[in-house]
Design a protein around this motif. Structure first.
Motif, short mmCIF file in Angstrom:
data_model
loop_
_atom_site.label_atom_id
_atom_site.label_comp_id
_atom_site.label_asym_id
_atom_site.label_seq_id
_atom_site.Cartn_x
_atom_site.Cartn_y
_atom_site.Cartn_z
N ILE A 92 0.83 -1.24 0.08
CA ILE A 92 -0.02 0.19 -0.05
C ILE A 92 0.66 1.20 0.11
CG2 ILE A 92 -1.78 -1.07 1.36
CD1 ILE A 92 -0.90 0.53 3.68
N HIS A 93 0.27 2.39 -0.24
CA HIS A 93 1.14 3.59 -0.19
C HIS A 93 -0.08 4.67 -0.09
CE1 HIS A 93 0.38 1.85 -4.31
NE2 HIS A 93 -0.06 3.65 -4.73
N MET A 94 0.13 5.49 1.12
CA MET A 94 -0.75 6.35 1.60
C MET A 94 0.25 7.27 2.56
SD MET A 94 -3.67 4.84 3.96
CE MET A 94 -3.06 3.79 5.67
N GLY A 95 -0.18 8.48 2.89
CA GLY A 95 0.57 9.43 3.80
C GLY A 95 -0.18 10.30 4.58
N SER A 96 0.02 10.65 5.81
CA SER A 96 -0.46 11.86 6.58
C SER A 96 0.55 12.80 7.09
CB SER A 96 -1.10 11.43 7.66
OG SER A 96 -0.51 10.58 8.75
N GLY A 97 0.41 13.89 6.95
CA GLY A 97 1.31 15.04 7.41
C GLY A 97 0.91 15.89 8.27
N THR A 98 2.02 16.57 8.88
CA THR A 98 2.01 17.42 10.13
C THR A 98 1.42 18.73 9.53
OG1 THR A 98 4.16 17.95 10.07
CG2 THR A 98 3.80 16.47 11.22
N ARG A 99 1.52 19.03 8.09
CA ARG A 99 0.63 20.13 7.63
C ARG A 99 0.33 19.82 5.90
NH1 ARG A 99 4.40 24.52 5.26
NH2 ARG A 99 2.71 24.20 3.76
N ASN A 100 -0.16 20.50 5.13
CA ASN A 100 -0.32 20.02 3.90
C ASN A 100 1.00 19.99 3.10
OD1 ASN A 100 -0.57 22.98 4.15
ND2 ASN A 100 -1.05 23.26 2.04
N TYR A 101 0.98 19.66 1.86
CA TYR A 101 2.30 19.20 1.36
C TYR A 101 1.87 18.94 -0.15
CZ TYR A 101 0.75 14.70 2.69
OH TYR A 101 -0.15 13.60 2.84
N SER A 102 3.07 18.77 -0.91
CA SER A 102 2.84 18.23 -2.23
C SER A 102 3.67 16.93 -2.55
CB SER A 102 3.43 19.19 -3.22
OG SER A 102 2.60 20.62 -3.42
N PHE A 103 3.29 16.31 -3.45
CA PHE A 103 4.33 15.09 -3.64
C PHE A 103 4.18 14.77 -5.25
CE2 PHE A 103 0.14 13.16 -2.66
CZ PHE A 103 -0.05 12.18 -3.54
N ILE A 104 5.36 14.37 -5.86
CA ILE A 104 5.38 13.86 -7.23
C ILE A 104 5.18 12.29 -7.20
CG2 ILE A 104 6.66 13.68 -9.42
CD1 ILE A 104 7.69 16.57 -8.78
N TRP A 105 4.45 11.74 -8.07
CA TRP A 105 4.33 10.38 -7.95
C TRP A 105 4.69 9.90 -9.47
CZ3 TRP A 105 0.69 9.52 -11.71
CH2 TRP A 105 -0.41 10.63 -12.20
N ALA A 106 5.35 8.47 -9.41
CA ALA A 106 5.75 8.20 -10.57
C ALA A 106 5.45 6.46 -10.56
CB ALA A 106 7.22 8.41 -10.95
N MET A 107 4.93 6.03 -11.91
CA MET A 107 4.63 4.69 -11.82
C MET A 107 5.03 4.08 -13.13
SD MET A 107 0.71 4.55 -10.50
CE MET A 107 0.10 5.76 -11.72
N ALA A 108 5.70 2.78 -13.09
CA ALA A 108 5.98 2.10 -13.96
C ALA A 108 5.71 0.57 -13.87
CB ALA A 108 7.55 2.40 -14.42
N GLY A 109 5.48 -0.15 -15.03
CA GLY A 109 5.17 -1.77 -14.69
C GLY A 109 4.53 -2.21 -15.87
N GLU A 110 3.39 -2.83 -15.61
CA GLU A 110 2.75 -3.73 -16.69
C GLU A 110 2.06 -2.86 -17.65
OE1 GLU A 110 2.68 -7.30 -18.49
OE2 GLU A 110 3.65 -6.97 -16.95
N ASN A 111 1.40 -1.69 -17.16
CA ASN A 111 0.26 -1.16 -17.88
C ASN A 111 0.14 0.40 -17.56
OD1 ASN A 111 -1.48 -0.61 -15.77
ND2 ASN A 111 -2.30 -2.64 -16.21
N GLN A 112 -0.52 1.29 -18.08
CA GLN A 112 -0.63 2.76 -17.79
C GLN A 112 -2.18 3.11 -17.49
OE1 GLN A 112 1.02 4.21 -21.66
NE2 GLN A 112 2.61 5.09 -20.43
N GLU A 113 -2.87 2.11 -16.95
CA GLU A 113 -4.01 2.13 -16.58
C GLU A 113 -4.32 2.93 -15.09
OE1 GLU A 113 -6.48 1.88 -18.63
OE2 GLU A 113 -5.18 1.27 -20.05
N PHE A 114 -4.48 4.04 -15.31
CA PHE A 114 -4.23 4.94 -13.86
C PHE A 114 -5.24 4.32 -12.72
CE2 PHE A 114 -5.06 8.48 -11.03
CZ PHE A 114 -3.84 8.78 -10.65
N THR A 115 -6.53 3.78 -13.20
CA THR A 115 -7.61 3.53 -12.42
C THR A 115 -7.40 1.79 -12.05
OG1 THR A 115 -9.20 3.18 -14.09
CG2 THR A 115 -9.21 5.15 -12.93
#
Length: 276
Positions: A242-265
């Motif tokens: 799994i991958h999720m997060g909680s912060g001490t304040r609001n923030y930004s993140f860049i996500w990058a994925m690679a593997g078998e397909n490009q289906e975001f859902t």
């Protein structure tokens, strides 16, 4: 270059905090005048920070890439997270500002990263994966990205997700990337959480300030752990985690994925009551 080998889901429950951080946390992403590169054996992803302050910086190939040039068999997405910068790809210059991105397709030969103002150097965040076909190099401005408004104030996860390297925006071989910004008062990302066995992912957290922290949760849904991340640190998320997060304040993140397909859902959702 830092090298991270793949880990088995059955092994990680025995890891202590130091081992978890050594396996999955990427620290020191940016350093003035340097390329900081981490090679992940999960889907052969490379995560790198480039911060030119004088001479241009050029990613190089070498033994880890079969003796080839860096882009001979690879594609990459690059985001500017601070400052303004220029990337020159085989003689074509791309001027980028914060929240802009550049996709570089397989086969590029001469790629240089520059900061027009060395007193305010650009911070380029690069993610690269193997590619079996060439796609056109292209700049993606913030306004070009596909923007989604997600979450609610009630659930403390109101956020704007922008898809940059995505089939609905540009053509890539396999790499998908985007940026998510949490609104003030929101601290949760990717909750309820999910896994996607067909793709691994990497996150770069930023916009936290010196004292802010993100608690990044990982592991099998019934055997979770967490890592505490500071500003401009990245984390590797294997496909089984799994991958999720909680912060001490609001923030930004860049996500990058690679593997078998490009289906975001294409994800396997996890019910909150099934988390342990």
């Amino acid at each position: 270059m830092d090298i991270r080998y793949s880990t088995h889901a059955a092994d990680y429950p025995a890891y202590d905090t130091a081992t978890l951080r050594a396996r999955y946390l990427i620290d020191g992403v940016f350093a003035p005048g340097a390329i900081r590169m981490t090679y992940c054996h999960d889907d052969r992803m490379v995560v790198a920070g480039l911060m030119p302050v004088g001479e241009p910086l050029r990613p190089e190939g070498g033994a880890m890439f079969g003796g080839l040039g860096f882009f001979d068999r690879r594609e990459a997405g690059i985001f500017v997270i601070a400052g303004a910068g220029r990337i020159i790809v085989d003689g074509t210059a791309y001027d980028l500002v914060e929240a802009d991105a550049l996709y570089i397709g397989k086969g590029a030969k001469d790629v240089a990263f520059e900061s027009p103002d060395p007193a305010n150097p650009a911070k380029f965040y690069l993610v690269s994966v193997p590619a079996h076909r060439a796609c056109p190099t292209r700049a993606i401005r913030k306004a070009d990205a596909r923007t989604l408004e997600l979450g609610t104030v009630r659930d403390a996860n109101k956020r704007q997700l922008r898809q940059y390297l995505h089939p609905d925006v540009i053509e890539t071989c396999q790499l998908c990337m985007g940026q998510t910004d949490l609104y003030e008062g929101s601290v949760w990302n990717t909750y309820p959480c999910h896994t996607h066995e067909r793709r691994m992912e990497a996150y770069l957290y930023f916009g936290l300030g010196e004292d802010g922290r993100v608690f990044h949760y990982m592991g099998k849904p019934d055997e979770t752990r967490h890592l505490v991340l500071a500003n401009e640190q990245a984390v590797i998320s294997p496909s089984w985690s799994i991958h999720m997060g909680s912060g001490t304040r609001n923030y930004s993140f860049i996500w990058a994925m690679a593997g078998e397909n490009q289906e975001f859902t294409d994800m396997d959702m996890v019910k909150p009551q099934d988390l342990r």
